[in-house]
Design a protein around this motif. Structure first.
Motif, PDB file in Angstrom:
ATOM      1  N   LEU A  78       0.827  -1.209   0.000  1.00 24.25           N
ATOM      2  CA  LEU A  78       0.000   0.000   0.000  1.00 24.25           C
ATOM      3  C   LEU A  78       0.862   1.261   0.000  1.00 24.25           C
ATOM      4  CD1 LEU A  78      -2.799  -1.231   2.412  1.00 24.25           C
ATOM      5  CD2 LEU A  78      -3.044  -0.769  -0.046  1.00 24.25           C
ATOM      6  N   LEU A  79       1.972   1.251   0.726  1.00 23.01           N
ATOM      7  CA  LEU A  79       2.899   2.386   0.677  1.00 23.01           C
ATOM      8  C   LEU A  79       3.477   2.557  -0.730  1.00 23.01           C
ATOM      9  CD1 LEU A  79       4.819   1.903   4.043  1.00 23.01           C
ATOM     10  CD2 LEU A  79       3.325   3.841   3.447  1.00 23.01           C
ATOM     11  N   GLU A  80       3.901   1.452  -1.340  1.00 24.99           N
ATOM     12  CA  GLU A  80       4.447   1.497  -2.707  1.00 24.99           C
ATOM     13  C   GLU A  80       3.414   2.007  -3.704  1.00 24.99           C
ATOM     14  OE1 GLU A  80       7.455   0.937  -3.984  1.00 24.99           O
ATOM     15  OE2 GLU A  80       8.473   0.190  -2.202  1.00 24.99           O
ATOM     16  N   SER A  81       2.133   1.771  -3.390  1.00 21.85           N
ATOM     17  CA  SER A  81       1.049   2.212  -4.271  1.00 21.85           C
ATOM     18  C   SER A  81       0.607   3.638  -3.969  1.00 21.85           C
ATOM     19  CB  SER A  81      -0.152   1.268  -4.133  1.00 21.85           C
ATOM     20  OG  SER A  81       0.191  -0.019  -4.590  1.00 21.85           O
ATOM     21  N   GLY A  82       1.286   4.304  -3.021  1.00 21.66           N
ATOM     22  CA  GLY A  82       1.031   5.703  -2.762  1.00 21.66           C
ATOM     23  C   GLY A  82       0.040   6.016  -1.654  1.00 21.66           C
ATOM     24  N   PHE A  83      -0.361   5.032  -0.874  1.00 16.14           N
ATOM     25  CA  PHE A  83      -1.310   5.270   0.208  1.00 16.14           C
ATOM     26  C   PHE A  83      -0.597   5.744   1.471  1.00 16.14           C
ATOM     27  CE2 PHE A  83      -3.497   2.367  -2.589  1.00 16.14           C
ATOM     28  CZ  PHE A  83      -4.786   2.871  -2.614  1.00 16.14           C
ATOM     29  N   ASP A  84      -1.310   6.506   2.282  1.00 20.26           N
ATOM     30  CA  ASP A  84      -0.873   6.906   3.612  1.00 20.26           C
ATOM     31  C   ASP A  84      -1.312   5.763   4.521  1.00 20.26           C
ATOM     32  OD1 ASP A  84      -1.303   7.943   6.332  1.00 20.26           O
ATOM     33  OD2 ASP A  84      -0.879   9.897   5.470  1.00 20.26           O
ATOM     34  N   VAL A  85      -0.372   5.060   5.128  1.00 26.17           N
ATOM     35  CA  VAL A  85      -0.684   3.851   5.890  1.00 26.17           C
ATOM     36  C   VAL A  85      -0.335   4.021   7.366  1.00 26.17           C
ATOM     37  CG1 VAL A  85      -0.297   1.370   6.115  1.00 26.17           C
ATOM     38  CG2 VAL A  85      -0.272   2.420   3.845  1.00 26.17           C
ATOM     39  N   THR A  86      -1.316   3.755   8.215  1.00 19.53           N
ATOM     40  CA  THR A  86      -1.137   3.708   9.661  1.00 19.53           C
ATOM     41  C   THR A  86      -1.306   2.266  10.096  1.00 19.53           C
ATOM     42  OG1 THR A  86      -1.926   5.957  10.022  1.00 19.53           O
ATOM     43  CG2 THR A  86      -2.152   4.425  11.874  1.00 19.53           C
ATOM     44  N   VAL A  87      -0.430   1.776  10.961  1.00 22.16           N
ATOM     45  CA  VAL A  87      -0.562   0.431  11.523  1.00 22.16           C
ATOM     46  C   VAL A  87      -0.839   0.579  13.009  1.00 22.16           C
ATOM     47  CG1 VAL A  87       0.523  -1.810  11.906  1.00 22.16           C
ATOM     48  CG2 VAL A  87       1.039  -0.526   9.818  1.00 22.16           C
ATOM     49  N   VAL A  88      -1.925  -0.023  13.475  1.00 20.55           N
ATOM     50  CA  VAL A  88      -2.292   0.056  14.891  1.00 20.55           C
ATOM     51  C   VAL A  88      -1.515  -1.028  15.637  1.00 20.55           C
ATOM     52  CG1 VAL A  88      -4.179   0.038  16.557  1.00 20.55           C
ATOM     53  CG2 VAL A  88      -4.548   0.958  14.259  1.00 20.55           C
ATOM     54  N   SER A  89      -0.596  -0.593  16.487  1.00 24.48           N
ATOM     55  CA  SER A  89       0.392  -1.503  17.085  1.00 24.48           C
ATOM     56  C   SER A  89      -0.198  -2.632  17.914  1.00 24.48           C
ATOM     57  CB  SER A  89       1.391  -0.714  17.937  1.00 24.48           C
ATOM     58  OG  SER A  89       0.726  -0.073  19.018  1.00 24.48           O
ATOM     59  N   PRO A 119       0.199   4.156  15.993  1.00 23.20           N
ATOM     60  CA  PRO A 119      -0.440   4.383  17.287  1.00 23.20           C
ATOM     61  C   PRO A 119      -0.967   3.076  17.875  1.00 23.20           C
ATOM     62  CG  PRO A 119      -2.000   4.799  15.545  1.00 23.20           C
ATOM     63  CD  PRO A 119      -0.671   4.460  14.880  1.00 23.20           C
ATOM     64  N   ASN A 120      -1.326   3.107  19.161  1.00 16.31           N
ATOM     65  CA  ASN A 120      -2.065   1.969  19.710  1.00 16.31           C
ATOM     66  C   ASN A 120      -3.547   2.218  19.426  1.00 16.31           C
ATOM     67  OD1 ASN A 120      -3.189   3.611  21.803  1.00 16.31           O
ATOM     68  ND2 ASN A 120      -1.434   3.188  23.119  1.00 16.31           N
ATOM     69  N   THR A 121      -4.404   1.286  19.811  1.00 15.38           N
ATOM     70  CA  THR A 121      -5.830   1.394  19.487  1.00 15.38           C
ATOM     71  C   THR A 121      -6.455   2.659  20.052  1.00 15.38           C
ATOM     72  OG1 THR A 121      -6.054  -1.008  19.374  1.00 15.38           O
ATOM     73  CG2 THR A 121      -8.074   0.242  19.689  1.00 15.38           C
ATOM     74  N   GLU A 122      -6.193   2.944  21.308  1.00 12.69           N
ATOM     75  CA  GLU A 122      -6.778   4.135  21.931  1.00 12.69           C
ATOM     76  C   GLU A 122      -6.345   5.406  21.212  1.00 12.69           C
ATOM     77  OE1 GLU A 122      -6.640   6.308  26.243  1.00 12.69           O
ATOM     78  OE2 GLU A 122      -6.924   4.131  26.229  1.00 12.69           O
ATOM     79  N   GLU A 123      -5.063   5.497  20.867  1.00 13.10           N
ATOM     80  CA  GLU A 123      -4.552   6.663  20.145  1.00 13.10           C
ATOM     81  C   GLU A 123      -5.168   6.772  18.749  1.00 13.10           C
ATOM     82  OE1 GLU A 123      -0.110   6.684  22.214  1.00 13.10           O
ATOM     83  OE2 GLU A 123      -0.462   5.507  20.398  1.00 13.10           O
ATOM     84  N   ALA A 124      -5.342   5.635  18.077  1.00 11.86           N
ATOM     85  CA  ALA A 124      -5.935   5.640  16.733  1.00 11.86           C
ATOM     86  C   ALA A 124      -7.382   6.115  16.781  1.00 11.86           C
ATOM     87  CB  ALA A 124      -5.849   4.256  16.112  1.00 11.86           C
ATOM     88  N   ILE A 125      -8.130   5.620  17.747  1.00 10.54           N
ATOM     89  CA  ILE A 125      -9.534   6.023  17.893  1.00 10.54           C
ATOM     90  C   ILE A 125      -9.627   7.512  18.211  1.00 10.54           C
ATOM     91  CG2 ILE A 125     -11.586   5.744  19.345  1.00 10.54           C
ATOM     92  CD1 ILE A 125     -10.784   2.735  19.532  1.00 10.54           C
ATOM     93  N   SER A 126      -8.780   7.990  19.109  1.00 11.31           N
ATOM     94  CA  SER A 126      -8.761   9.419  19.450  1.00 11.31           C
ATOM     95  C   SER A 126      -8.392  10.264  18.237  1.00 11.31           C
ATOM     96  CB  SER A 126      -7.787   9.685  20.591  1.00 11.31           C
ATOM     97  OG  SER A 126      -8.233   9.086  21.780  1.00 11.31           O
ATOM     98  N   ALA A 127      -7.435   9.801  17.443  1.00 11.40           N
ATOM     99  CA  ALA A 127      -7.003  10.552  16.257  1.00 11.40           C
ATOM    100  C   ALA A 127      -8.120  10.658  15.222  1.00 11.40           C
ATOM    101  CB  ALA A 127      -5.774   9.899  15.636  1.00 11.40           C
ATOM    102  N   MET A 128      -9.059   9.723  15.247  1.00 11.70           N
ATOM    103  CA  MET A 128     -10.201   9.774  14.328  1.00 11.70           C
ATOM    104  C   MET A 128     -11.312  10.661  14.873  1.00 11.70           C
ATOM    105  SD  MET A 128     -10.492   5.938  12.760  1.00 11.70           S
ATOM    106  CE  MET A 128     -10.254   5.011  14.273  1.00 11.70           C
ATOM    107  N   GLY A 129     -11.040  11.314  16.028  1.00 14.51           N
ATOM    108  CA  GLY A 129     -12.025  12.204  16.602  1.00 14.51           C
ATOM    109  C   GLY A 129     -13.125  11.492  17.358  1.00 14.51           C
ATOM    110  N   MET A 130     -12.849  10.264  17.770  1.00 14.47           N
ATOM    111  CA  MET A 130     -13.840   9.484  18.498  1.00 14.47           C
ATOM    112  C   MET A 130     -13.388   9.327  19.947  1.00 14.47           C
ATOM    113  SD  MET A 130     -14.267   6.693  15.442  1.00 14.47           S
ATOM    114  CE  MET A 130     -14.957   5.442  16.474  1.00 14.47           C
ATOM    115  N   ASN A 131     -14.319   9.032  20.818  1.00 10.93           N
ATOM    116  CA  ASN A 131     -14.018   8.787  22.220  1.00 10.93           C
ATOM    117  C   ASN A 131     -13.722   7.302  22.394  1.00 10.93           C
ATOM    118  OD1 ASN A 131     -14.046   8.283  24.966  1.00 10.93           O
ATOM    119  ND2 ASN A 131     -15.821   9.581  25.373  1.00 10.93           N
ATOM    120  N   PRO A 132     -12.499   6.933  22.773  1.00 15.23           N
ATOM    121  CA  PRO A 132     -12.156   5.514  22.910  1.00 15.23           C
ATOM    122  C   PRO A 132     -13.086   4.742  23.847  1.00 15.23           C
ATOM    123  CG  PRO A 132     -10.192   6.852  23.045  1.00 15.23           C
ATOM    124  CD  PRO A 132     -11.369   7.791  23.052  1.00 15.23           C
ATOM    125  N   SER A 133     -13.683   5.409  24.822  1.00 16.10           N
ATOM    126  CA  SER A 133     -14.545   4.694  25.761  1.00 16.10           C
ATOM    127  C   SER A 133     -15.892   4.321  25.158  1.00 16.10           C
ATOM    128  CB  SER A 133     -14.755   5.519  27.030  1.00 16.10           C
ATOM    129  OG  SER A 133     -15.478   6.698  26.725  1.00 16.10           O
TER     130      SER A 133
END
Length: 152
Positions: A78-89, A119-133
């Motif tokens: 996906l990186l080679e194809s030009g996508f911005d890729v995030t991996v949730v650790s 990021p970890n899951t909580e950080e990824a959810i927060s970065a999407m503007g959502m409340n992890p809880s």
């Protein structure tokens, strides 16, 4: 397994290869497209990149069960194809063998070298503007739209 072809879901429900019931509401939603399954480790032989491009999706968040094999191969392609890729650790894992080392640790090193973010899951959810809880990782609560494209 008696399906007419990979592009039809006829005969899929109840076949033993269908979705777990807890995930069906998300995976069978109208805004979800199921891409062909990958063949070895990465998406090179399926239509994942095509499905993402058709929907003008350029950012991908990855997780999966085999960090140093499938997840890393998908990230690289996906990186080679030009996508911005995030991996949730913490949404991936890897085998550890006494004589070969820790596959997860090796993959995590590569993720940090290459991915746009790890990021970890909580950080990824927060970065999407959502409340992890308010998000249940099991799929029983999902307060926003499900993913647009998933691999079968």
């Amino acid at each position: 397994f008696d399906r007419e072809g990979p592009l039809t879901l006829e005969g899929f429900d109840g076949s033993g290869a269908d979705w777990l019931d807890v995930y069906k509401p998300y995976l069978e939603a109208e805004n979800v497209v199921v891409a062909n399954p990958h063949k070895v480790y990465g998406p090179e032989q399926n239509d994942l990149v095509l499905q993402l491009r058709k929907r003008k999706i350029d950012r991908v968040i990855l997780g999966g069960m085999s960090a140093n094999l499938c997840v890393e191969a998908h990230m690289r392609e996906l990186l080679e194809s030009g996508f911005d890729v995030t991996v949730v650790s913490d949404a991936t894992a890897g085998a550890t063998l006494p004589d070969m080392g820790d596959g997860y640790a090796a993959a995590l090193t590569n993720f940090k070298f290459m991915a746009s973010a790890v990021p970890n899951t909580e950080e990824a959810i927060s970065a999407m503007g959502m409340n992890p809880s308010t998000v249940a990782i099991t799929g029983t609560t999902y307060p926003t739209d499900p993913p647009a494209v998933v691999e079968r």
